[in-house]
Scaffold this motif. Sequence first.
Motif, PDB file in Angstrom:
ATOM      1  N   HIS A 162      -9.604  15.058  -8.424  1.00 40.84           N
ATOM      2  CA  HIS A 162      -9.647  15.329  -9.861  1.00 40.84           C
ATOM      3  C   HIS A 162     -11.057  15.736 -10.301  1.00 40.84           C
ATOM      4  N   SER A 163     -12.063  15.088  -9.691  1.00 43.56           N
ATOM      5  CA  SER A 163     -13.440  15.404 -10.092  1.00 43.56           C
ATOM      6  C   SER A 163     -13.826  16.831  -9.697  1.00 43.56           C
ATOM      7  N   THR A 165     -11.807  19.460 -10.159  1.00 42.86           N
ATOM      8  CA  THR A 165     -11.084  20.487 -10.926  1.00 42.86           C
ATOM      9  C   THR A 165     -12.032  21.334 -11.790  1.00 42.86           C
ATOM     10  N   SER A 166     -13.220  20.784 -12.099  1.00 40.70           N
ATOM     11  CA  SER A 166     -14.164  21.563 -12.919  1.00 40.70           C
ATOM     12  C   SER A 166     -14.912  22.601 -12.077  1.00 40.70           C
ATOM     13  N   GLN A 167     -14.740  22.532 -10.741  1.00 37.67           N
ATOM     14  CA  GLN A 167     -15.501  23.455  -9.872  1.00 37.67           C
ATOM     15  C   GLN A 167     -14.648  24.605  -9.328  1.00 37.67           C
ATOM     16  N   PRO A 218      -6.669  20.303 -16.456  1.00 38.44           N
ATOM     17  CA  PRO A 218      -7.630  20.283 -17.563  1.00 38.44           C
ATOM     18  C   PRO A 218      -7.451  21.401 -18.590  1.00 38.44           C
ATOM     19  N   GLU A 219      -6.774  22.490 -18.215  1.00 37.31           N
ATOM     20  CA  GLU A 219      -6.614  23.584 -19.176  1.00 37.31           C
ATOM     21  C   GLU A 219      -5.582  23.210 -20.246  1.00 37.31           C
ATOM     22  N   ARG A 282     -11.022  32.105  -7.623  1.00 35.63           N
ATOM     23  CA  ARG A 282     -10.619  30.814  -8.189  1.00 35.63           C
ATOM     24  C   ARG A 282      -9.897  29.999  -7.135  1.00 35.63           C
ATOM     25  N   ASN A 289      -4.809  22.164 -10.497  1.00 38.97           N
ATOM     26  CA  ASN A 289      -5.349  23.448 -10.889  1.00 38.97           C
ATOM     27  C   ASN A 289      -4.584  24.579 -10.241  1.00 38.97           C
TER      28      ASN A 289
END
Length: 446
Positions: A162-163, A165-167, A218-219, A282, A289
């Motif tokens: 989960h951490s 997903t921002s990358q 997250p989106e 991506r 994601n």
Amino acid sequence: MSLIEILFLPVGGMLVVGLAMFVVSSLRERERRAAVISLVLLLMAAGIWYGLAVWWPTPDWVRTSVMALMAAMVILWFIPTGPIAVLDGTGANERIDERDTMFAREEYLPDSEKYRQYYSTHPEKKKIDDRWRQLPAILQPGGRFYNPDTARRVKSVFAEIHSMTSQVDGEVRGETHEVEPDRMTPEIKKYVLQLGADEVGVARLNPMFVYSYVGRGPEPWGAPIDNRHSFAIVFSLEMAYQTVRKAPEMPIVEESARQYLRAAQISVNLASYIRNLGYPARAHISDSNYQIILPAVAHDAGLGELGRLGYLISPRFGARIRLGAVTTDLPLVPDRPIAFGVQDFCRRCLKCAVNCPPRAIPEGATTVVRGVRRWQLDVERCFHYWRVVGTDCGLCMKVCPFSHPPTIVHDLVRAGIKRSSLAQTLSVWGDDLMYGRQISRERLDG
Ligand code: SF4
Ligand code: SF4
């Protein structure tokens, strides 16, 4: 001594060596039943063959007939008996809304806005979903195979994913360099394998395999997904055979989580590398994601075929894989889908369907789903069973004959299955004999 007598012993020896290899391979795989049965067959074959050659004088025509029968079997095992049935994904004509997937629906908590919105437009799904909502969530106490230590470890792996997903995406860095697709494609594949993937392929990204709306992650929920990348670099990771054998108990979900983490690490790294080359990229990782339907894209990338059980089946690892992907505009040379007999074999086999506790896998013929003829898993029944056992089950993956490890013995079987209908029929029968048709249902039915 006649020529027939001279030939008879070594030909029998080859049969005995083949069976001995099967015994050794079964012992190494800790498949006790297969080891015992193949040992019995080995002793019988050795006894009969040696007896015919040494103890019981037999006319040459009998020995000739036995050898001719064996030669015919070997030839029929490997020669093509018709065109290989192919799964054709090119007719796909409708995108899937990620909000309809089970993982998204799992997140619609009663009384939440998503719950209200979703079931007001999909009232037919409310009753079905509210039934499994009464069961404990996966990895929570109350699941049939719940184990607190394993659950804690798995949750920490998913927290790690989960951490990340921002990358998954970011700015393209540096200038866009001209690249030659012919040179770049093998380079990228080599890099993916160096990062730890077991197999890799490239697909031209079919827009029909991109989800239409965001369902989780997250989106913003319900936002349109506008991924127009030209290519997908897809890779597979083997799941450990001995762990998959423990399905549907807790080790299977731990193994899934481990491979999802590896997939996330590889794809985030790969996407970052491509962006440094000056091209958008991506990563698509678990939790969640994903913007693309991974099994369909992996099929286009030549990594395997979709089987009756709904998963991708790899020619090397069968259904024992997890997938990862990066979509990009980096110019590449796409692979082609492969066919190695899965469609024909699944028509005869049905072992996953017979062993699926909630009967989520169809036992009948393929149907056309969104423009593609294939078997359609009943995802609601499957997911309901996951909540019963508290894991991601994996029984179908465990029993699938393609899931045996890639050893010489199993590879010879797979080579036959690819081409010959005799090999397909005998392999279904042989797999049932060696490994059992139906696993014990005690503790499984729900
Ligand atoms: S994962 Fe389990 S419940 Fe789902 S289709 Fe496979 S065997 Fe059936
Ligand atoms: S178990 Fe048999 S029918 Fe099911 S996917 Fe595997 S080969 Fe196909």
